[in-house]
Design a protein around this motif. Sequence first.
Motif, short mmCIF file in Angstrom:
data_model
loop_
_atom_site.label_atom_id
_atom_site.label_comp_id
_atom_site.label_asym_id
_atom_site.label_seq_id
_atom_site.Cartn_x
_atom_site.Cartn_y
_atom_site.Cartn_z
N LYS A 400 0.83 -1.20 0.00
CA LYS A 400 0.00 0.00 0.00
C LYS A 400 0.86 1.25 0.00
N SER A 401 2.00 1.20 0.67
CA SER A 401 2.94 2.33 0.67
C SER A 401 4.36 1.79 0.80
N VAL A 402 5.29 2.54 0.21
CA VAL A 402 6.72 2.21 0.26
C VAL A 402 7.47 3.49 0.62
N ASP A 403 8.31 3.40 1.63
CA ASP A 403 9.11 4.55 2.04
C ASP A 403 10.53 4.08 2.33
N ILE A 404 11.51 4.72 1.72
CA ILE A 404 12.92 4.38 1.93
C ILE A 404 13.60 5.58 2.58
N LYS A 405 14.06 5.39 3.81
CA LYS A 405 14.70 6.48 4.56
C LYS A 405 16.19 6.22 4.69
N ARG A 406 16.94 7.29 4.66
CA ARG A 406 18.40 7.22 4.80
C ARG A 406 18.79 7.80 6.14
N ARG A 407 19.69 7.09 6.87
CA ARG A 407 20.21 7.62 8.12
C ARG A 407 21.70 7.30 8.23
N PRO A 408 22.42 8.07 9.07
CA PRO A 408 23.88 7.88 9.17
C PRO A 408 24.24 6.48 9.64
N GLY A 409 25.37 5.98 9.12
CA GLY A 409 25.87 4.69 9.53
C GLY A 409 26.91 4.80 10.62
N SER A 410 27.78 3.81 10.74
CA SER A 410 28.77 3.77 11.81
C SER A 410 29.95 4.70 11.53
N ILE A 416 22.75 3.97 6.22
CA ILE A 416 21.85 2.84 6.43
C ILE A 416 20.52 3.19 5.77
N LEU A 417 19.99 2.27 4.98
CA LEU A 417 18.70 2.45 4.31
C LEU A 417 17.63 1.64 5.03
N ASP A 418 16.57 2.33 5.46
CA ASP A 418 15.43 1.67 6.10
C ASP A 418 14.27 1.66 5.10
N VAL A 419 13.87 0.46 4.72
CA VAL A 419 12.76 0.29 3.77
C VAL A 419 11.51 -0.05 4.57
N ASP A 420 10.60 0.91 4.67
CA ASP A 420 9.36 0.74 5.45
C ASP A 420 8.21 0.46 4.50
N LEU A 421 7.54 -0.68 4.72
CA LEU A 421 6.49 -1.14 3.82
C LEU A 421 5.18 -1.32 4.56
N VAL A 422 4.09 -1.10 3.87
CA VAL A 422 2.75 -1.43 4.36
C VAL A 422 2.12 -2.34 3.31
N GLU A 423 1.90 -3.61 3.66
CA GLU A 423 1.40 -4.58 2.69
C GLU A 423 -0.10 -4.42 2.47
N GLN A 424 -0.55 -4.92 1.34
CA GLN A 424 -1.97 -4.94 1.03
C GLN A 424 -2.36 -6.30 0.45
#
Length: 782
Positions: A400-410, A416-424
């Motif tokens: 239903k939605s796809v969001d890819i967020k970038r945040r600092p690594g070590s 680091i890429l966080d792939v946040d999904l909401v399934e349908q």
Amino acid sequence: MRLLLWLAVAAPAFLAVELAAVSNPAHAQGVVRDIRVEGNRRVEPETVRSDLQFSVGQPYDPGKVDASLQALFATGLFADVSINQEGDTAVIYVVENPVINQVAFEGNSEVDTDTLKAEVQLKPRSVYTRARVQGDVQRILDVYRRQGRYAASVEPKIIELEQSRVNLVFEINEGGATKVQGINFTGNHAFTDAQLRDIISTTQSGWFDFLKGTAFYDPDRMNLDRELLRQFYLKNGYADVRVVAANAELDREGSGFYVNFAIDEGELYTFGSVTIENSLPGLDPNSLTGEILTHQGAIYNGSNVEKTTEKLTLLTAEQGFAFARVRPRAVPDAAARTISLSYLIDEGPRIYIERINVNGNLRTKDHVIRREFRLAEGDAYNPLLVDRAKKRLNGLGFFKSVDIKRRPGSASDRVILDVDLVEQSTGELSFGAGYSTSEGVIGDVSISERNLLGNGQFLRLRLAGSLERLQVDLSFTEPRFLDQNLSAGFDLFHKEIDQTDEAGYYSTRTGGTVRLGFPLSEDLWMQTGYTLEYTTMDIENKYHDYVSDVVIREIETRGDDSLTSSIGTSLTYDKRNHPKNPTSGYYLQLATDLAGLGGDVQYVRVNGEGRAYYPITEKITFVGRLIGGHIEGWGDDDIRLTDLYYRGGETIRGFDRGGFGPRDLSSPRKDALGGRTFWATTAEIRFPLPFVPDDLGLSGAVFADAGSLWNANDLAKEMGKIGGGNPGGITLADDSSIRSSVGASIMWNSPVGPIRMDFAKALTKEKYDEEQFFRFGASTKF
């Protein structure tokens, strides 16, 4: 004298009081000497004391007391808390929240209880709080709104039990479903409302809404539809398109929504000059020109700009430039309506991907998601490739939605890429019914799953039939075979066709196909497969005396069954501007089959088809089609009747089913015998019906058809030479004369699918051909 005497007496006492005050300062400043907890039953006193903002030995500070009250309430453990001072003791009195014994739902029939239980956060043995209950009420309402029930209401009730326990009951009034009654567009000139409705995910209310959720209003889906419309226009030359507004209005009765999209199309652009500007030493830009999909003079296509940018990025990376960055620079010329493109290649920041985290995929497996990335852990970070991965994930239709967020690594050069999904939901049950003048009552039922067991695979079981046909299909497709850009799968089928009225026999086909498909270029697709098929043909006893002697002779000499082992290949080139209702572009397909790799049937078959679409005006489209085919036996093998072509009104309107082509005129019903060669062409002009609102989905067409079918099999030709009336002979009619017709059509995009009515008059024909003026049934898109 008296004053001096009083001072002499009182001074020692006053001094004693002052000394006492100095000697006991703790009591005077309210220092807490003890903390006592009262009213608690389950919560330990130390747990309460741990949330206080003061401790023994500190002054009793009203500010810290207020902070302690807030901290205790924030734990969610207490319904009420008070703090009082009794001498040098702070007394904490608490009223504990009850513990939930059971969560129940009443009044729900449209949404099952298991779904609601999974949605709410309050569970048995959790602590009851009003805030959590209100949060769960909203979550339940959200479930109903996703199903289009905006009139639903939820009232929580508690049933008190002993030992500070309660049963929580959500009383639900589901209300009526608020469906999408109409979808309208304003500002669209290049494409009709019907074409744009095919692009968006929301659908209008129809007869089978209970089988799908797209006819219910969903604000999140509206945002997706805006992007789908924008991408569609960008792909078809409208670089300045804007979806100005997208809103939904509830009708006065509150029973349905009317969705409105306001579009500013802008002008139609073509590509101007297309160049590559390179600033990377050692990279030859001439080696990249073959990857460019945008060509001067072609209609502007935003999708091809993105695909070219991705291809150039990947190719430069493969040549050793891991941090290469490709950026398209567009220079529009409003007067000439062209857009010149320069692909700028330079070096981006040196950042690496430390980790890719996938969240929210409760059903879809990780590898299905990760294979849509052209990046992996340890690769150079490229924001373009990340954005393309997001679009590919959205295109799967699993989420239903796809969001890819970038945040600092070590480290500073790690991300680091966080792939946040909401399934349908990806399963679908559909069925339809109707009437056709050629087959009578028709119907089909299918159940499909687009994400089988979370593996991204497609599975469909379909049952279709009529009074003259029964068909069962099982189809499976792996869209990324071996994690490559290959499509692999198989089809199992069983078909029963009653051709008694046309050819004198009925046949069954049972078999299966394994197939492999892959793209040769952006618009060119190749598919190859192997088919093993068992075919039978038979005659009903009561019709034996009415059947052509060709049919009887073939069964006697070659048997009533055959096994076909064949390999086939097809090439498809698709440049249409719309997947379902094109108005410009063209479609080409060439298919070949070779039978004889085992089995007892040997033939080579070639089929071809070409379609072209040209917009005469914004709403009037010219459509042209040319189709043809030929089948020839090899190894001295004749073509069986069941493998020949039979053509009628589905090819040239104005003729009955199996209405033209080789025929046995000496048989009582002049049975069709089929032919080895056919061709047909169509010229059609489609237009909206005058004075009819577009939202009804009605349109009209005028057409002219022409074609021919000839070249019967060797058995029919041999019997034809003997002649009718002679033993072993027939009267064979077999010629390549052109059949033609003209007519008009009414087409309706109905809630149950496209329906078409054709009125045709045959202009040129043979006297033995069978005509049909009116043809009604499901329309064929071409």
